[in-house]
Scaffold this active site. Structure first.
Site, PDB file in Angstrom:
ATOM      1  CG  ASP A  34      -2.020  -0.999   1.108  1.00  0.00           C
ATOM      2  OD1 ASP A  34      -2.058  -1.696   0.063  1.00  0.00           O
ATOM      3  OD2 ASP A  34      -2.828  -1.124   2.053  1.00  0.00           O
ATOM      4  CE1 TYR A  37      -2.649   1.725  -6.743  1.00  0.00           C
ATOM      5  CE2 TYR A  37      -3.204   3.290  -5.001  1.00  0.00           C
ATOM      6  CZ  TYR A  37      -3.482   2.715  -6.231  1.00  0.00           C
ATOM      7  OH  TYR A  37      -4.577   3.131  -6.940  1.00  0.00           O
ATOM      8  NE  ARG A 135     -33.882  -0.668 -14.724  1.00  0.00           N
ATOM      9  CZ  ARG A 135     -35.153  -0.472 -14.385  1.00  0.00           C
ATOM     10  NH1 ARG A 135     -35.443   0.270 -13.358  1.00  0.00           N
ATOM     11  NH2 ARG A 135     -36.115  -1.038 -15.068  1.00  0.00           N
ATOM     12  CD  GLU A 169     -27.393  -4.259  -9.107  1.00  0.00           C
ATOM     13  OE1 GLU A 169     -27.565  -4.203 -10.347  1.00  0.00           O
ATOM     14  OE2 GLU A 169     -28.311  -4.137  -8.292  1.00  0.00           O
ATOM     15  CE1 TYR A 221     -26.961  -6.313 -15.213  1.00  0.00           C
ATOM     16  CE2 TYR A 221     -26.212  -6.211 -12.949  1.00  0.00           C
ATOM     17  CZ  TYR A 221     -26.999  -5.726 -13.978  1.00  0.00           C
ATOM     18  OH  TYR A 221     -27.812  -4.660 -13.757  1.00  0.00           O
ATOM     19  CE  LYS A 308     -36.000  -9.886  -5.530  1.00  0.00           C
ATOM     20  NZ  LYS A 308     -36.877  -8.895  -5.515  1.00  0.00           N
ATOM     21  CB  CYS A 404     -68.199   7.324  12.274  1.00  0.00           C
ATOM     22  SG  CYS A 404     -68.790   5.666  11.896  1.00  0.00           S
ATOM     23  CB  CYS A 419     -67.858   1.161   9.512  1.00  0.00           C
ATOM     24  SG  CYS A 419     -68.773   2.679   9.815  1.00  0.00           S
TER      25      CYS A 419
HETATM   26  S1  IVH Z   1     -29.529  -8.881 -15.721  1.00  0.00           S
HETATM   27  C1  IVH Z   1     -32.435  -7.110 -18.765  1.00  0.00           C
HETATM   28  N1  IVH Z   1     -27.952  -9.940 -13.917  1.00  0.00           N
HETATM   29  O1  IVH Z   1     -31.389  -6.872 -10.789  1.00  0.00           O
HETATM   30  C2  IVH Z   1     -32.017  -7.618 -17.470  1.00  0.00           C
HETATM   31  N2  IVH Z   1     -29.355  -8.146 -13.263  1.00  0.00           N
HETATM   32  O2  IVH Z   1     -34.365  -6.911 -10.897  1.00  0.00           O
HETATM   33  C3  IVH Z   1     -30.851  -6.932 -16.918  1.00  0.00           C
HETATM   34  N3  IVH Z   1     -29.084  -7.439 -10.953  1.00  0.00           N
HETATM   35  O3  IVH Z   1     -31.924  -4.006 -12.723  1.00  0.00           O
HETATM   36  C4  IVH Z   1     -30.448  -7.409 -15.625  1.00  0.00           C
HETATM   37  N4  IVH Z   1     -27.512  -8.873 -10.417  1.00  0.00           N
HETATM   38  O4  IVH Z   1     -29.845  -4.096 -11.260  1.00  0.00           O
HETATM   39  C5  IVH Z   1     -28.887  -9.022 -14.172  1.00  0.00           C
HETATM   40  N5  IVH Z   1     -26.480 -10.923 -12.446  1.00  0.00           N
HETATM   41  C6  IVH Z   1     -27.410 -10.011 -12.694  1.00  0.00           C
HETATM   42  C7  IVH Z   1     -27.850  -9.099 -11.703  1.00  0.00           C
HETATM   43  C8  IVH Z   1     -28.852  -8.183 -12.043  1.00  0.00           C
HETATM   44  C9  IVH Z   1     -28.265  -7.875  -9.983  1.00  0.00           C
HETATM   45  C10 IVH Z   1     -30.091  -6.361 -10.774  1.00  0.00           C
HETATM   46  C11 IVH Z   1     -30.076  -5.317 -11.873  1.00  0.00           C
HETATM   47  C12 IVH Z   1     -31.463  -5.292 -12.435  1.00  0.00           C
HETATM   48  C13 IVH Z   1     -32.248  -5.913 -11.342  1.00  0.00           C
HETATM   49  C14 IVH Z   1     -33.492  -6.562 -11.897  1.00  0.00           C
END
Ligand code: IVH
Length: 663
Positions: A34, A37, A135, A169, A221, A308, A404, A419
């Site tokens: 470090d 650097y 975005r 991301e 991604y 999810k 009421c 009600c």
């Molecule tokens: S692909 C057209 N890959 O998730 C689709 N999204 O709910 C483009 N995200 O807006 C997204 N990891 O911000 C993709 N491996 C991944 C991701 C990813 C996180 C987020 C991204 C997107 C949101 C969708």
């Protein structure tokens, strides 16, 4: 000659430091201490200060920050930044696979972790980072280049002269988040709620020095044009981007849907081991050449889905139970909870639905309970921790309306209390809030706050009063505490809503059991509010999807004297209440056609335009192909317009769209 040497030295230093950044922040494998650097960076800063003519945009000195903006510039995405549809369980993933198999047969998948941060796009020109943008709403984001250059894993100069756009991301690693909050706390500053908020707050700083101090990172991604890196699949594209110098999310390659499910579950089981927050896994069809064929909805690609993770469950305490009155008079018990963080937001209330629900779970004030966010949105009490109970008493349901004080009723066979007082203030307020809501009469500028305020001021008691407000313009300006401009705007929107369709009006009236779909069916069959008023139960039962409950409720509504007077008042005030949707056979402008929107529209938002097109039977897609019927080109339309012209597709400008929508 001395200057040439300086130039060369600067070049060499830039290259070395960029390489060290890459080793440290992308490969996680530094080859320099470090201290060394810092010394190199310091030397470069000094040299550039003395020779600003040699400072370039790909210099690592930019990472220190220093640019202060007055505001953010808008950045229009040439290719929209879509979002993903969600899967919550194995069945959803299998159904997703089935939908794809139906279109293109068996496919392989790429599975990646879903980082919980904020999406950003990076635009490179000949290997140099040109712009970075958020975005935003998917069509227009904000230019955040000055902050993104401070993210050390984002290459300022790539290994090759690549031109194109990559997306990923931006996030704050968990460790950096913990350190940041500890430091903020010791300075007496408020803590950030979660890493995502901290990352978003940092990237929206006008002064890039602030962002530079917050350890942010970015994982790439996707790439908008896989062909530009000679890839034909997500896995190949990510490898190519890795080679260019990006920190990427390398996907797991899966050949069957069972493999996909295993991959997703394995990511979920390691969820807490990642150095950053993840909230799911993303499953993408691997073969990118199939994307256009599989297609897109208005908001997301059909070739990818976000799985999810199961909702997180946390323990908290029921401090109180309150009773809320809905527009139909329905009473909903709500638990007031000791505020607790669940998946990034503070939860302090949870619906208890009705008496049966409370009894079946035996929820009492003072209980410690397990709470989760159902479907990730509405918090719900999962169960009571009975072992922790001391002397908590069974809950007594309200007997009188909390607004009421009228006695509450529970109808036979129903779980909810109501009600029954038609003039109940809470019911009236909720009824008006529903009437103006987007899916009902869609009256802009009149929301919950305005209605409550006007109600309390005695300016609004019932729906027709909305249309009488214009007679009190001056009083409103004086008393309501809103500016003259916003009052005029509000009155204009109220006036405009008079010509709304019968289905909007029917839905807006809030007749029990009559949702959007039933409103449409009834409007289409009866055409005017007068006809609906006199419809019999038999007439209504003849309609598709109208059952006993709806038919009975509609007839009861229009037999009620007060309701009839209210409808007469509305008609006298100029509400048209007519079916405006053209018969399918005649609506050749939209029915069955596929539309693509591009460029900026000035009088409608994109989502509004999409909704109106869909309401008329059209489909909205995001990419131009031979399947596109019409391209709607706003201002600054770019590549899509060109493609549409090449394919000989009909193009409408914004005015044509408006004219057709108004026809
Ligand atoms: S692909 C057209 N890959 O998730 C689709 N999204 O709910 C483009 N995200 O807006 C997204 N990891 O911000 C993709 N491996 C991944 C991701 C990813 C996180 C987020 C991204 C997107 C949101 C969708």
């Amino acid at each position: 000659m001395i200057f040439l040497d300086v130039k060369k030295r600067i070049e060499q230093l830039k290259e070395r430091i960029n390489r060290y950044d890459y080793e440290y922040h992308v490969l996680d494998n530094p080859s320099i201490s470090d201290v060394d650097y810092d010394q190199l960076l310091h030397t470069l800063i000094e040299l550039e200060r003395n020779h600003p003519e040699y400072a370039t945009d790909d210099s690592p000195t930019r990472r220190v920050g220093g640019t202060v903006l007055d505001g953010f510039e808008k950045y229009e995405h040439t290719i929209p930044m879509l979002s993903l549809s969600n899967a919550f369980n194995e069945e959803d993933l299998r159904a997703f696979n089935q939908r794809i198999v139906k279109i293109v047969g068996h496919v392989d998948y790429a599975v990646e972790q879903k980082v919980d941060g904020l999406a950003a796009t990076l635009h490179y020109e000949k290997g140099k980072l040109l712009t970075a943008a958020t975005r935003g709403d998917g069509s227009v984001g904000e230019d955040i280049t000055h902050n993104v250059v401070t993210i050390k894993s984002v290459p300022l100069r790539l290994r090759e002269p690549f031109t194109g756009e990559v997306r990923g991301e931006i996030y704050m690693p968990k460790a950096a988040f913990a350190a940041l909050n500890a430091a903020r706390e010791s300075r007496g500053e408020p803590r950030f709620k979660n890493p995502r908020n901290a990352a978003a707050g940092s990237i929206r700083q006008l002064d890039s020095k602030v962002a530079a101090k917050r350890t942010l990172d970015m994982l790439i991604y996707s790439i908008t044009d896989v062909k530009s890196v000679e890839a034909q699949s997500q896995t190949e594209a990510m490898k190519a981007l890795e080679k260019l110098g990006f920190k990427v999310s390398l996907p797991m390659h899966c050949t069957t849907i069972d493999d996909v499910i295993n991959a997703v579950l394995s990511i979920e089981s390691k969820r807490h081991d990642y150095p950053f927050d993840i909230d799911g896994a993303v499953v993408k069809v691997n073969d990118t050449t199939l994307y256009d064929k599989i297609g897109y909805t208005a908001k997301s690609p059909k070739w990818a889905i976000a799985y999810k993770f199961k909702a997180e469950e946390v323990i908290t305490r029921v401090e109180d139970v309150i009773f809320q009155v809905g527009r139909t008079g329905q009473i909903t018990p709500v638990a007031v909870l000791t505020p607790v963080d669940i998946q990034g937001s503070t939860v302090s209330r949870a619906t208890l639905h009705n008496e049966d629900y409370i009894v079946s779970k035996d929820i009492r004030v003072g209980d410690d309970v397990i709470v989760k966010k159902a479907g990730d949105i509405i918090p719900e009490v999962v169960s009571v921790i009975k072992e922790r109970r001391t002397d908590q008493q069974p809950l007594i349901m309200a007997k009188n309306c909390p607004a009421c004080d009228s006695p509450l009723k529970r109808e036979q066979g129903e779980a909810d209390l109501y009600c029954s007082n038609d003039t109940c203030s809470a019911k009236q307020i909720e009824t008006m809030i529903h009437f103006v809501s987007r899916k009902a009469m869609n009256i802009d500028g009149v929301g919950e706050r305005v209605i409550e305020h006007f109600f309390n001021e005695g300016l609004l008691q019932s729906i027709p009063d909305l249309y009488r407000l214009k007679a009190h313009r001056d009083t409103l300006i004086k008393r309501a505490g809103f500016g003259e401009k916003s009052i005029d705007k509000m009155l204009k929107h109220i006036e405009k809503s008079k010509s709304n369709s019968l289905e909007q009006l029917l839905f807006g009236l809030g007749i029990r059991h009559v949702g959007e779909k039933a409103s449409k069916t009834i409007a289409k069959a009866f055409k005017t509010i007068d006809n609906v008023k006199t419809a019999t139960q038999e007439d209504l039962l003849d309609l598709p999807d109208v059952g006993d409950k709806i038919a009975k409720s509609v007839v009861e509504y229009f037999q009620n004297r007060e309701k009839r007077t209210m409808i007469d008042d509305l008609l006298a005030l100029g509400i048209e209440g007519k079916y405006t949707g053209l018969d399918e056979t005649h609506d050749t402008n939209f029915e069955g056609k596929t539309f693509v929107l591009t460029g900026t529209l000035s009088t409608l938002s994109r989502s509004e335009a999409s909704e109106r097109i869909e309401a008329r039977g059209g489909k909205v897609s995001s990419s131009v192909s031979s399947q596109t019927s019409v391209l709607i080109a706003g201002e600054k339309a770019g590549s899509k317009l060109q493609k549409a012209n090449n394919l000989g597709i009909t193009v409408w400008d914004e005015k044509t769209l408006r004219d057709k929508l108004n026809q």
